[in-house]
Design a protein around this motif. Structure first.
Motif, short mmCIF file in Angstrom:
data_model
loop_
_atom_site.label_atom_id
_atom_site.label_comp_id
_atom_site.label_asym_id
_atom_site.label_seq_id
_atom_site.Cartn_x
_atom_site.Cartn_y
_atom_site.Cartn_z
N SER A 1 0.83 -1.20 0.00
CA SER A 1 0.00 0.00 0.00
C SER A 1 0.87 1.25 0.00
O SER A 1 2.01 1.25 0.48
N SER A 2 0.32 2.30 -0.58
CA SER A 2 1.06 3.55 -0.72
C SER A 2 0.08 4.67 -0.99
O SER A 2 -0.87 4.48 -1.74
N THR A 3 0.31 5.82 -0.39
CA THR A 3 -0.49 7.00 -0.73
C THR A 3 0.37 7.96 -1.52
O THR A 3 0.19 8.15 -2.72
N ARG A 4 1.38 8.53 -0.83
CA ARG A 4 2.13 9.60 -1.50
C ARG A 4 3.02 9.11 -2.64
O ARG A 4 3.11 9.77 -3.67
N THR A 5 3.67 7.98 -2.47
CA THR A 5 4.59 7.54 -3.52
C THR A 5 3.83 7.22 -4.81
O THR A 5 4.17 7.70 -5.89
N GLN A 6 2.77 6.44 -4.69
CA GLN A 6 2.03 6.07 -5.90
C GLN A 6 1.36 7.27 -6.55
O GLN A 6 1.44 7.48 -7.75
N SER A 7 0.70 8.10 -5.74
CA SER A 7 0.00 9.24 -6.35
C SER A 7 0.99 10.23 -6.95
O SER A 7 0.71 10.84 -7.99
N SER A 8 2.15 10.40 -6.34
CA SER A 8 3.09 11.36 -6.92
C SER A 8 3.74 10.81 -8.19
O SER A 8 4.01 11.56 -9.12
N PHE A 9 3.97 9.50 -8.26
CA PHE A 9 4.48 8.93 -9.52
C PHE A 9 3.43 9.06 -10.62
O PHE A 9 3.76 9.31 -11.78
N GLU A 10 2.16 8.92 -10.25
CA GLU A 10 1.09 9.04 -11.25
C GLU A 10 1.00 10.49 -11.76
O GLU A 10 0.99 10.74 -12.97
N ILE B 1 7.40 18.46 6.85
CA ILE B 1 6.73 17.24 6.39
C ILE B 1 5.85 17.46 5.16
O ILE B 1 5.88 16.67 4.22
N ARG B 2 5.12 18.57 5.14
CA ARG B 2 4.28 18.81 3.95
C ARG B 2 5.10 19.21 2.74
O ARG B 2 4.79 18.86 1.61
N GLU B 3 6.19 19.94 2.99
CA GLU B 3 7.07 20.31 1.88
C GLU B 3 7.71 19.06 1.25
O GLU B 3 7.93 19.01 0.03
N GLN B 4 7.99 18.06 2.06
CA GLN B 4 8.54 16.80 1.52
C GLN B 4 7.59 16.21 0.48
O GLN B 4 8.02 15.71 -0.55
N VAL B 5 6.30 16.27 0.77
CA VAL B 5 5.32 15.71 -0.17
C VAL B 5 5.34 16.50 -1.49
O VAL B 5 5.34 15.92 -2.58
N GLU B 6 5.43 17.82 -1.38
CA GLU B 6 5.50 18.64 -2.59
C GLU B 6 6.74 18.29 -3.41
O GLU B 6 6.67 18.11 -4.63
N MET B 7 7.88 18.15 -2.72
CA MET B 7 9.13 17.84 -3.43
C MET B 7 9.07 16.46 -4.08
O MET B 7 9.73 16.19 -5.07
N GLY B 8 8.24 15.57 -3.53
CA GLY B 8 8.11 14.23 -4.08
C GLY B 8 7.66 14.21 -5.52
O GLY B 8 8.15 13.42 -6.34
N VAL B 9 6.73 15.07 -5.87
CA VAL B 9 6.25 15.12 -7.26
C VAL B 9 7.38 15.61 -8.17
O VAL B 9 7.65 15.03 -9.23
N ALA B 10 8.06 16.67 -7.75
CA ALA B 10 9.13 17.25 -8.58
C ALA B 10 10.27 16.26 -8.80
O ALA B 10 10.77 16.11 -9.93
N VAL B 11 10.66 15.57 -7.74
CA VAL B 11 11.77 14.60 -7.86
C VAL B 11 11.38 13.46 -8.80
O VAL B 11 12.18 13.01 -9.62
N ARG B 12 10.13 13.01 -8.70
CA ARG B 12 9.72 11.89 -9.56
C ARG B 12 9.62 12.34 -11.01
O ARG B 12 9.92 11.57 -11.93
N MET B 13 9.25 13.58 -11.23
CA MET B 13 9.27 14.11 -12.61
C MET B 13 10.71 14.13 -13.13
O MET B 13 10.98 13.75 -14.27
#
Ligand code: NCD
Length: 317
Positions: A63-72, A292-304
């Motif tokens: 299961s995954s919330t942030r990793t899967q949604s940010s890769f999508e 913690i919330r900024e980490q989530v934002e950075m997650g999308v950019a890094v995966r791009m």
């Protein structure tokens, strides 16, 4: 306004399986490219076309919330066709092996496969069987490279550098692929890494990774610039690793009293999902020092950045 990508950084490898093996220049190249996507993601128009025509399949066996949604989101913002495999209703439930599933998907010509799996090494095995690029979204307790990259990007943006910083990684190191990838990356970029955990949650031989180890939060947090908390991964524990959640929080949970041991301008991180009241208190998680919330934002950019840098190396690019 459409921001064009200035960096022409290419990852000269087919897969991203871990931070281990990446050079200093590859890590910095990915972080620099990510910065451009942070800017793009803050615009109204977030769409680019660099992955147009490409097919990306996300295969998440855990299961995954942030990793899967940010890769999508990352794939879609770059113009790829993104498919999320519903693993729980797939033929693997009927006994098909991972390799048979992989070969079935491979026959559909995906360009990029993003996989999370509960077994360490499963992602590498997949990479040996398919024709496209494979990205590790977390394999067992082994590696989670995009998490370490997004953590590094968050640290660099807030502290201006990584070299010379003291980073305390606290909690369930034993079961944590996030810790392992972060230790390798932070060491490669010249940070000083300290691990703080009870003996039962430290892997044997971890000192070989060039880290300082302590079982005491006061000692571990003294002089720390970054305090990175980890979730107590109870789903991976067979047996008793901590006496009780209350006792664990008393000794290793981050609250304002323990955070005061760190530098006054120390910043707090957590990869999520958080267990409030187990490894971290809400006053700290939601406080002014939390990233913690900024980490989530950075997650999308890094995966791009990872998708873009790998796709530039795909055939016909
Ligand atoms: C981490 C993971 O799955 O390894 N979560 C994440 O990717 N954001 C950490 C965890 O599950 O505790």
């Amino acid at each position: 306004m459409n921001i064009a990508t200035k960096s022409s950084f290419v990852l000269n490898r087919r897969h991203l399986l871990g931070i281990e093996g990446l050079s200093f220049d590859e890590i910095v190249g990915l972080l620099d490219l990510s910065e451009e996507f942070v800017a793009l993601n803050r615009q109204v128009e977030k769409k680019r076309t660099s992955l147009r025509g490409r097919t990306q399949i996300n295969l998440f066996f855990e299961s995954s919330t942030r990793t899967q949604s940010s890769f999508e989101l990352a794939g879609k913002r770059l113009g790829a066709d993104v498919m999320n495999m519903a693993v729980n209703s797939s033929a693997m439930k009927k006994g098909e092996t991972l390799i048979d599933t992989a070969m079935t998907l491979n026959a559909m010509h995906p360009d990029i496969l993003v996989m999370r799996h509960h077994a360490s090494g499963a992602v590498e095995l997949l990479s040996q069987k398919v024709d496209g690029s494979v990205i590790n979204a977390g394999d067992g307790a082994h590696e989670h490279p995009t998490q370490a990259l997004l953590d590094a990007l968050t640290i660099r943006r807030n502290k201006g550098r990584i070299e010379g910083l003291t980073v305390a990684i606290c909690g369930d190191i034993l079961h944590s692929r996030v810790a392992r990838s972060n230790i390798i990356l932070l060491n490669a970029l010249g940070a000083r890494v300290r691990l703080v955990a009870p003996s039962t949650l430290l892997p044997a031989g971890i000192e070989r990774f060039g880290v300082e180890i302590t079982r005491d939060m006061r000692e571990g947090l003294a002089g720390a610039d970054i305090v990175m908390m980890l979730r107590l991964q109870r789903e991976r524990m067979n047996g008793s690793f901590v006496p009780s959640v209350q006792e664990y929080f008393a000794y290793f949970g981050l609250d304002t009293r323990k955070l005061a041991f760190a530098k006054p301008d120390a910043l707090v991180m957590h990869p999520g999902p958080m267990n409030r009241g187990v490894e971290i208190d809400s006053t700290v998680a939601d406080g002014a020092q939390s990233l913690i919330r900024e980490q989530v934002e950075m997650g999308v950019a890094v995966r791009m950045a990872v998708l873009e840098a790998l796709s530039r190396n795909l055939p016909n690019a």
